[in-house]
Write a protein that holds these residues in place. Structure first.
Motif, PDB file in Angstrom:
ATOM      1  N   PRO A  89       0.812  -1.225   0.000  1.00 53.55           N
ATOM      2  CA  PRO A  89       0.000   0.000   0.000  1.00 53.55           C
ATOM      3  C   PRO A  89       0.840   1.268   0.000  1.00 53.55           C
ATOM      4  O   PRO A  89       0.332   2.346  -0.259  1.00 53.55           O
ATOM      5  N   GLN A  90       2.140   1.141   0.296  1.00 49.42           N
ATOM      6  CA  GLN A  90       3.020   2.302   0.307  1.00 49.42           C
ATOM      7  C   GLN A  90       3.825   2.376  -0.990  1.00 49.42           C
ATOM      8  O   GLN A  90       4.088   1.361  -1.632  1.00 49.42           O
ATOM      9  N   GLY A  91       4.217   3.592  -1.334  1.00 52.04           N
ATOM     10  CA  GLY A  91       5.192   3.752  -2.397  1.00 52.04           C
ATOM     11  C   GLY A  91       6.570   3.398  -1.864  1.00 52.04           C
ATOM     12  O   GLY A  91       6.876   3.661  -0.701  1.00 52.04           O
ATOM     13  N   THR A 151      10.024   4.689   2.028  1.00 52.00           N
ATOM     14  CA  THR A 151       8.600   4.377   1.836  1.00 52.00           C
ATOM     15  C   THR A 151       7.807   5.672   1.884  1.00 52.00           C
ATOM     16  O   THR A 151       8.139   6.598   2.632  1.00 52.00           O
ATOM     17  N   TYR A 152       6.752   5.715   1.088  1.00 53.34           N
ATOM     18  CA  TYR A 152       5.879   6.890   0.991  1.00 53.34           C
ATOM     19  C   TYR A 152       4.451   6.414   1.248  1.00 53.34           C
ATOM     20  O   TYR A 152       3.881   5.664   0.445  1.00 53.34           O
ATOM     21  N   THR A 153       3.872   6.802   2.393  1.00 50.85           N
ATOM     22  CA  THR A 153       2.532   6.356   2.776  1.00 50.85           C
ATOM     23  C   THR A 153       1.579   7.536   2.770  1.00 50.85           C
ATOM     24  O   THR A 153       1.822   8.552   3.434  1.00 50.85           O
ATOM     25  N   ASP A 154       0.493   7.393   2.023  1.00 47.69           N
ATOM     26  CA  ASP A 154      -0.532   8.441   1.988  1.00 47.69           C
ATOM     27  C   ASP A 154      -1.377   8.328   3.252  1.00 47.69           C
ATOM     28  O   ASP A 154      -2.144   7.385   3.431  1.00 47.69           O
ATOM     29  N   GLN A 158      -2.398  20.416  -2.489  1.00 44.80           N
ATOM     30  CA  GLN A 158      -3.817  20.094  -2.589  1.00 44.80           C
ATOM     31  C   GLN A 158      -4.358  19.438  -1.324  1.00 44.80           C
ATOM     32  O   GLN A 158      -5.508  19.024  -1.285  1.00 44.80           O
ATOM     33  N   GLY A 159      -3.524  19.361  -0.256  1.00 41.27           N
ATOM     34  CA  GLY A 159      -3.988  18.849   1.022  1.00 41.27           C
ATOM     35  C   GLY A 159      -3.557  17.428   1.318  1.00 41.27           C
ATOM     36  O   GLY A 159      -3.766  16.949   2.435  1.00 41.27           O
ATOM     37  N   GLN A 160      -2.968  16.726   0.372  1.00 41.52           N
ATOM     38  CA  GLN A 160      -2.523  15.349   0.593  1.00 41.52           C
ATOM     39  C   GLN A 160      -1.337  15.331   1.561  1.00 41.52           C
ATOM     40  O   GLN A 160      -0.391  16.103   1.423  1.00 41.52           O
ATOM     41  N   THR A 161      -1.395  14.442   2.567  1.00 40.48           N
ATOM     42  CA  THR A 161      -0.317  14.313   3.533  1.00 40.48           C
ATOM     43  C   THR A 161       0.367  12.968   3.343  1.00 40.48           C
ATOM     44  O   THR A 161      -0.278  11.932   3.298  1.00 40.48           O
ATOM     45  N   ILE A 162       1.703  13.004   3.201  1.00 42.17           N
ATOM     46  CA  ILE A 162       2.475  11.789   2.936  1.00 42.17           C
ATOM     47  C   ILE A 162       3.473  11.585   4.068  1.00 42.17           C
ATOM     48  O   ILE A 162       4.186  12.511   4.461  1.00 42.17           O
ATOM     49  N   ASP A 163       3.500  10.360   4.615  1.00 46.75           N
ATOM     50  CA  ASP A 163       4.502   9.987   5.618  1.00 46.75           C
ATOM     51  C   ASP A 163       5.694   9.386   4.873  1.00 46.75           C
ATOM     52  O   ASP A 163       5.566   8.378   4.179  1.00 46.75           O
TER      53      ASP A 163
END
Length: 751
Positions: free
Chosen positions: A154-156, A256-259, A233-238
């Motif tokens: 599910p993560q990039g 890793t990039y998690t929305d 646009q408001g998207q938060t990425i961990d």
């Protein structure tokens, strides 16, 4: 000079040639132009499993070798003679060739042929590449596995080498960061991605090259890092990066990039919802509450401009209830909008009682008469949600605008529905309060307070007078009440409240304090067995010496008000879906558990769990089915713990369980908590049978398996804060996920 190569090779060179090829690692053959074998080595015979009989009369010809191979199936099915002649035909071409041949026993040979000068013969080298082919296939299979795993996450994910080249990434990484295909090509570097993000404004108003250099300098440190990044646009990425070591040397890093947009927004919405319910509970005026709802929606998504429109008394026009961010000129223009089909989004919603989504105002027929007005205000999309009363009547609309054409997500629609429900509670509560105030004023004007019960008692609390209003409220005639003790009119709980007030008054009077008015709320018994709530105002009557001779007062029924307060309290402290305590009440229960631990010296435990495999259910069957699973999961959790323990919904598919007063011994407490956690894990892993409803079609049922990753943290007394306990359990839960999910992990401060 002889016509054949054989005759041209001098005898003394023949032995030299044979010695050379015998020491070569592969199989070697040398044929002349007539396809007669001049030389070969032992490696060839072993590699191709040629029997000694084939060489008993000397070196075989090309034909003899080919027909032998054809007969034993080396060339596959077919006529042996034809297959052999095909081999000879290719050999006569005297051309360079390289090909692979798989023998019946599975051996893979690489065959390389090279013609001699003047094309008067050729040399062929046979190499066994079976192991190399197996290694290549295994590497290809491993790469396929890796690619499948990466693209199932599910993560990039990205892998960057020590020169900051992106050597590996998955599709989810491109989706989360919305990166184009032409950018993510072989050879792309980290700086290329940073430059692209900077140029499109992902980092705000920065110089792209300076931003590239800044990130590159940080990356070259190859230090573990974790941060949250919010896009415009408001998207938060961990974003979490870990150093990659090969032979104990830095070889790059994995990131890793998690929305986490929905998780962050869920937390913000919980704060917004709790704040709104607090305003309701404290009796704030309707305009203030509607304004808070509109502003709360805008804080959840800064791209939104929110308004609340209320139906007028006749239900024909919409009036502005709140619109904190819309231009004044636009507010003035739409105030009083007519309710009707095709009258922009809000007018149509109020008319139909259904949600209206307009992705692009400029092209939608509902906005034909209003699109110029919207364009002047810079508005391009409009979504309108009806605000329904508890009986289903339309009270108004919750309307969302965007400055760019936009389609709402499932989360947007969910937030609109929940916020419209909050607005409904506020509007109905305000209307009820207005009616009560008007009713009370009218009754007082006409009956001079006879609606409320007026009463008197002697010093022993026995009634000496009660007004006729008591018969209307409780059903008792005055002659049935006179002479009875005041406590007889209350329920057991109400009598306990009154008894405590009497005790406090007695203590105060004995100490020389003259007490005055007392106001309290208590439950009253009715003649038909029902119970009502009354607000009682009581004052003692005194003689000339100040001694109490009796009491008089007024009782007013407040049942409806109490019910409304209970409803607001339920909404403020309990999750509307699962009926479990929400995060606000959870904090209070955790504080109580820590206080109890301080008194008893016993450990407590906090269990933090997250449902595995829940998102696919939502994605496949929708949020309604997901809500059914969450509700059943809450019921299963309650069945796993004691009544003194707390089960709360933390948000989304996360739950928290508080175990109070285990034992003073830490090891024993861990054992007890582990038993409960295992009981929970087992209960939640049982399949869920969930009904699916289809409009116009028969309902059906699905079975879904959904395990849980469980983190446990022990606490005792007030050694740490509530936030630390929650963070410990949350960290342990993520360790359980990383360990393979459907697992229990205890927090260990040493790791």
């Amino acid at each position: 000079m002889s016509d054949t190569l054989v005759n041209e090779i001098r005898p003394e060179y023949t032995n030299v040639l044979q010695t050379i090829i015998d020491f070569l690692p592969g199989g070697i053959t040398l044929f002349d132009i007539d396809l007669r074998m001049i030389a070969c080595n032992e490696q060839l015979k072993q590699l191709l499993n040629f029997p000694p009989e084939l060489f008993k009369n000397g070196l075989p010809t090309m034909y003899e070798l080919a027909i032998f191979n054809a007969r034993r199936g080396d060339y596959g099915p077919g006529d042996h003679e034809i297959l052999a002649q095909q081999v000879l035909e290719r050999a006569r071409n005297m051309e360079h060739h390289v090909y692979e041949r798989t023998r019946p026993d599975g051996t893979v040979l690489e065959i390389r042929g090279t013609p001699l000068p003047d094309r008067r013969g050729f040399v062929t080298i046979y190499t066994d590449i079976t192991e190399r082919k197996r290694a290549e296939q295994e590497a290809k299979r491993t790469a396929t596995y890796l690619d499948t795993v990466l693209n199932s996450l599910p993560q990039g994910v990205t892998v960057v080498d020590e020169q900051l080249n992106l050597v590996l990434w998955n599709q989810r990484f491109m989706d989360v960061l919305e990166l184009p295909e032409d950018l993510m090509r072989t050879g792309v570097r980290l700086e290329d991605v940073i430059r692209y993000n900077a140029q499109r404004g992902d980092y705000g108003a920065v110089d792209p090259e300076k931003k590239v250099q800044e990130v590159v300098n940080l990356a070259l440190r190859f230090e573990p890092h974790r941060m949250e990044r919010t896009r415009p646009q408001g998207q938060t990425i961990d974003v979490e990066g870990r150093t990659m070591l090969v032979d104990d040397k830095v070889a790059g890093f994995i990131t890793t990039y998690t929305d986490i947009t929905e998780r962050k927004q869920a937390g913000l919405y919980e704060q917004f919802r709790s704040h709104t319910l607090e305003m309701l509970a404290s009796g704030q005026p309707l305009p203030a509450i509607l304004d808070a709802i509109a502003r709360g929606m805008e804080q959840l998504n800064p791209a939104m401009l929110c308004s609340v429109l209320l139906l007028d008394g006749k239900g024909r026009h919409l009036e502005i209830g709140a619109a904190p961010s819309l231009p004044d000129s636009y507010i003035t223009a739409i105030n009083g909008t007519e309710v009707g089909m095709g009258v922009c989004s809000s007018g149509t919603t109020a008319f139909t009682g259904k949600r209206v989504i307009v992705d692009d105002i400029a092209t939608h027929p509902y906005w034909t008469s209003y699109k110029e007005l919207a364009a002047e205000a810079g508005l391009s999309a409009c979504w309108s949600q009806p605000i329904h009363s508890s009986t289903g009547e339309v009270l108004g609309t919750l309307t969302i605008y965007h400055r760019q054409p936009r389609t709402p997500s499932e989360y947007d629609l969910s937030i609109m529905e929940q916020s419209a429900h909050l607005a409904s509670i506020a509007i109905e509560r305000s209307a009820a309060a207005d009616k009560i105030r008007s009713s009370e004023a009218l009754y007082r004007l006409l009956t001079e307070d006879t609606v409320d019960v007026v009463w008197k008692t002697d010093r022993n609390f026995r009634f000496t007078y009660i007004s006729p209003a008591d018969e209307r409220l409780r059903g008792y005639r005055a002659d049935e009440v006179l002479g009875s003790h005041a406590l007889e009119m209350f329920t057991e709980e109400g009598a306990a409240v009154v008894t405590e007030i009497m005790r406090k008054r007695l203590v105060a009077e004995k100490s020389g304090e003259q007490t005055g008015f007392v106001i309290f709320e208590a439950q009253h018994r009715c003649k038909d067995g029902s119970v009502i709530w009354g607000e009682v105002l009581s004052k003692p009557e005194r003689d000339s010496h100040g001694a109490i001779t009796g009491y008089h007062g007024i009782t007013r029924e407040i049942t409806e008000r109490k019910q409304m307060q209970d409803q607001v309290r339920q909404l403020a402290f309990y999750d509307t879906l699962t009926k479990l305590p929400n995060r606000r009440l959870l904090n209070d229960r955790l504080a109580q558990a820590m206080a109890s631990s301080s008194r008893s010296g016993c450990h407590g435990a906090l269990i933090f769990l997250d449902l595995d495999n829940f998102k696919p259910l939502n994605d496949t069957h929708g949020h309604a089915v997901g809500d059914l699973l969450l509700s059943e999961a809450g019921d299963r959790l309650k069945d796993c713990v004691r009544e003194t323990d707390t089960v709360a919904r933390f948000g989304g598919d996360e739950f928290v369980v508080i175990l109070r007063d285990l034992t003073p011994d830490k090891a024993a407490s861990i054992s007890q908590a582990k038993i409960v956690a295992e009981k929970i894990r087992s209960a939640l892993s049982e399949p869920y049978r969930l009904p699916i409803r289809h409009e116009g079609n028969a309902d059906n049922e699905i079975e879904h398996s959904c395990t849980a990753s469980i983190g446990v943290a022990l606490f005792i007394k007030h050694e740490v804060s509530q936030d630390d306990i929650l963070k410990w359990a949350d960290k342990a839960m993520y360790q359980a996920k990383e360990a393979g999910r459907n697992a229990i992990w205890f927090y260990d401060s040493q790791t």
